[in-house]
Design a protein around this motif. Structure first.
Motif, PDB file in Angstrom:
ATOM      1  N   ILE A  11       1.075  -0.739   0.356  1.00 30.44           N
ATOM      2  CA  ILE A  11      -0.187  -0.219   0.138  1.00 30.44           C
ATOM      3  C   ILE A  11       1.493   1.810  -0.223  1.00 30.44           C
ATOM      4  CG2 ILE A  11      -1.736   1.577   1.084  1.00 30.44           C
ATOM      5  CD1 ILE A  11      -2.891  -1.115   2.404  1.00 30.44           C
ATOM      6  N   VAL A  12       2.265   1.413   0.813  1.00 27.85           N
ATOM      7  CA  VAL A  12       3.034   2.230   0.565  1.00 27.85           C
ATOM      8  C   VAL A  12       3.526   2.243  -0.694  1.00 27.85           C
ATOM      9  CG1 VAL A  12       4.812   3.169   2.321  1.00 27.85           C
ATOM     10  CG2 VAL A  12       3.514   2.148   3.217  1.00 27.85           C
ATOM     11  N   GLN A  13       3.830   1.484  -1.319  1.00 27.38           N
ATOM     12  CA  GLN A  13       4.290   1.560  -2.261  1.00 27.38           C
ATOM     13  C   GLN A  13       3.206   2.187  -3.693  1.00 27.38           C
ATOM     14  OE1 GLN A  13       6.986   0.825  -3.321  1.00 27.38           O
ATOM     15  NE2 GLN A  13       6.166   1.062  -6.264  1.00 27.38           N
ATOM     16  N   GLY A  14       2.082   2.249  -3.045  1.00 30.33           N
ATOM     17  CA  GLY A  14       1.423   2.392  -4.669  1.00 30.33           C
ATOM     18  C   GLY A  14       1.063   3.621  -4.525  1.00 30.33           C
ATOM     19  N   SER A  47       8.369  -5.117  -6.411  1.00 30.28           N
ATOM     20  CA  SER A  47       6.535  -3.956  -6.063  1.00 30.28           C
ATOM     21  C   SER A  47       5.915  -3.127  -7.292  1.00 30.28           C
ATOM     22  CB  SER A  47       6.628  -4.083  -4.512  1.00 30.28           C
ATOM     23  OG  SER A  47       7.350  -2.669  -4.314  1.00 30.28           O
ATOM     24  N   GLN A  48       7.454  -2.534  -7.613  1.00 26.10           N
ATOM     25  CA  GLN A  48       6.981  -1.582  -8.215  1.00 26.10           C
ATOM     26  C   GLN A  48       6.703  -2.082  -9.714  1.00 26.10           C
ATOM     27  OE1 GLN A  48      11.265   0.210  -8.344  1.00 26.10           O
ATOM     28  NE2 GLN A  48      10.368   1.785  -6.830  1.00 26.10           N
ATOM     29  N   ALA A 200      12.228  -3.447 -16.107  1.00 24.17           N
ATOM     30  CA  ALA A 200      14.086  -4.067 -15.967  1.00 24.17           C
ATOM     31  C   ALA A 200      14.813  -3.880 -14.908  1.00 24.17           C
ATOM     32  CB  ALA A 200      15.133  -3.725 -17.178  1.00 24.17           C
ATOM     33  N   SER A 201      14.610  -3.218 -13.807  1.00 29.03           N
ATOM     34  CA  SER A 201      14.939  -3.519 -12.324  1.00 29.03           C
ATOM     35  C   SER A 201      14.545  -4.771 -11.579  1.00 29.03           C
ATOM     36  CB  SER A 201      15.559  -2.274 -10.974  1.00 29.03           C
ATOM     37  OG  SER A 201      15.041  -2.419 -10.094  1.00 29.03           O
ATOM     38  N   GLY A 202      12.663  -4.531 -11.630  1.00 27.03           N
ATOM     39  CA  GLY A 202      11.639  -5.323 -10.681  1.00 27.03           C
ATOM     40  C   GLY A 202      11.657  -6.445 -11.253  1.00 27.03           C
ATOM     41  N   ALA A 227       1.819  -8.916  -3.646  1.00 28.23           N
ATOM     42  CA  ALA A 227       2.052  -7.467  -3.410  1.00 28.23           C
ATOM     43  C   ALA A 227       2.604  -6.236  -4.154  1.00 28.23           C
ATOM     44  CB  ALA A 227       3.929  -7.591  -3.279  1.00 28.23           C
ATOM     45  N   VAL A 228       2.369  -7.299  -5.983  1.00 29.83           N
ATOM     46  CA  VAL A 228       2.069  -6.515  -7.137  1.00 29.83           C
ATOM     47  C   VAL A 228       0.815  -6.029  -7.951  1.00 29.83           C
ATOM     48  CG1 VAL A 228       2.357  -6.865  -9.481  1.00 29.83           C
ATOM     49  CG2 VAL A 228       4.369  -7.903  -8.548  1.00 29.83           C
TER      50      VAL A 228
END
Length: 277
Positions: A11-14, A47-48, A200-202, A227-228
Motif C-alpha cells: 500500500i505504501v509503495q502504491g 513491488s514497483q 527491467a529493475s523489477g 504485493a504487485v
C-alpha cells in the motif's frame, strides 16, 4: 516476510511511487519503524512492477500511439515529423543512463544506500531542489518543443532516484521544470521514462526477492504476487490523482511534507527509537 508486512508495504509503495516523496525511502522507513527490519531493495523493485503496470494501463492510449508512430517513422522517413515518433526516441534515450548506472552501482543500492541517515538527509536536501525548480520553472514549453537534449537531462535526473529519499518523479519533474517544461508534461514524460527502467529493475531483482543475498527480507511467490496486485490498484488511483493535482497545484505541498518526514526520521534515529540499518 509476514502477510501484514506485505500488505502494508505494498500500500505504501502504491501510494508513494508517483508522488515526489520517494517510495523507496518510505518503504525503508516503514519497514524499520513498524517491522524492525528492511524490506530490501529487491522487494521494492518487484513491488514497483505493480505501480508500473498501473502506468501502462493509465497511459495505454498514449503508449500505443507512441509505439505505432515510432515504428512507422523508423521505416518511413516521411512520417518522422511527429511528436509521438520523437517521444518514442526520447524515452529510449532517457532510459539509458539509469540502466547503466543501476547495473554499475547495484550492490551499493541494495546495501549502504538504504541507510536511514542517508534517506532522511535526501528527503530534506532534495526538497530544496524541488522548491527551486518550482520557483524558477517558466512552464512555457510543451510536447512539440522537447528535444533529445531534454531527454538526456531528464534521463540523468532519473538516476538520482537510485538514492532512496530522492524520488524518481520528484527528480524528473524538477528537471523538466528547470528546462521550462510545463508541470503536467514533465510528470507525464517522467512516468513514461520510468516504465522500461522499472520493469527491467523489477525482473532483474525478482530472484533476489525470494532469497536476498545481502540486505532485506525474503518473500514467497504468492506474497510477491499479492504485493504487485496491491501496488497496481493503489498506484493507479495515485497516478490519476497526482496528474489532476499538478494541473492546479504546485509541488510546494510535497516539499513541506518531505522536510517534516526527514526531520522526524532524524529525531527518531538520534534518540535511538529507530535503527538506521
Amino acid at each position: 516476510m509476514s502477510w501484514l508486512q506485505v500488505v502494508v508495504l505494498s500500500i505504501v509503495q502504491g501510494l508513494t511511487e508517483f508522488l515526489p516523496v520517494s517510495s523507496s525511502g518510505h518503504l525503508a522507513i516503514t519497514s524499520r519503524l513498524f517491522f524492525s527490519d528492511d524490506a530490501g531493495a529487491s522487494f521494492t523493485a518487484v513491488s514497483q512492477l505493480g505501480t508500473e503496470a498501473a502506468v501502462l494501463l493509465y497511459f495505454a492510449k498514449d503508449i500505443v500511439r507512441i509505439v505505432r508512430a515510432w515504428f512507422a517513422g523508423l521505416f518511413d522517413a516521411t512520417r518522422r515529423d511527429n511528436v509521438d515518433y520523437r517521444m518514442g526516441w526520447f524515452v529510449i534515450i532517457g532510459t539509458i543512463p539509469i540502466c547503466v548506472l543501476g547495473l554499475l552501482f547495484k550492490d551499493v543500492i541494495r546495501g549502504g544506500a538504504r541507510n536511514l541517515w542517508l534517506v532522511a538527509s535526501a528527503l530534506i536536501v532534495f526538497s530544496v531542489v524541488i522548491a527551486l525548480a518550482e520557483y524558477v520553472g517558466r512552464q512555457t514549453r510543451h510536447a512539440e518543443q522537447l528535444t533529445w537534449r531534454d531527454a538526456v537531462i531528464v534521463g540523468f535526473a532519473q538516476c538520482l532516484a537510485l538514492v532512496p529519499g530522492v524520488s524518481r518523479s520528484g527528480a524528473t519533474i524538477s528537471a523538466g521544470l528547470f528546462l521550462g517544461v510545463d508541470r503536467e508534461l514533465a510528470a507525464r514524460f517522467g512516468f513514461l521514462l520510468a516504465i522500461p527502467a522499472v520493469f527491467a529493475s523489477g525482473l532483474f531483482s525478482l530472484p533476489d526477492a525470494f532469497a536476498p543475498v545481502s540486505e532485506g527480507m525474503s518473500a514467497t511467490g504468492p506474497q510477491l504476487l499479492v504485493a504487485v496486485l496491491i501496488a497496481f490498484v493503489v498506484g493507479f488511483v495515485a497516478v490519476a490523482w497526482l496528474l489532476r493535482f499538478l494541473t492546479r497545484h504546485s509541488m510546494y505541498w510535497f516539499v513541506g511534507y518531505r522536510v517534516a518526514l526527514g526531520v522526524l526520521v532524524l529525531i527518531l534515529l538520534g534518540t535511538g527509537v529507530m535503527s538506521a540499518t
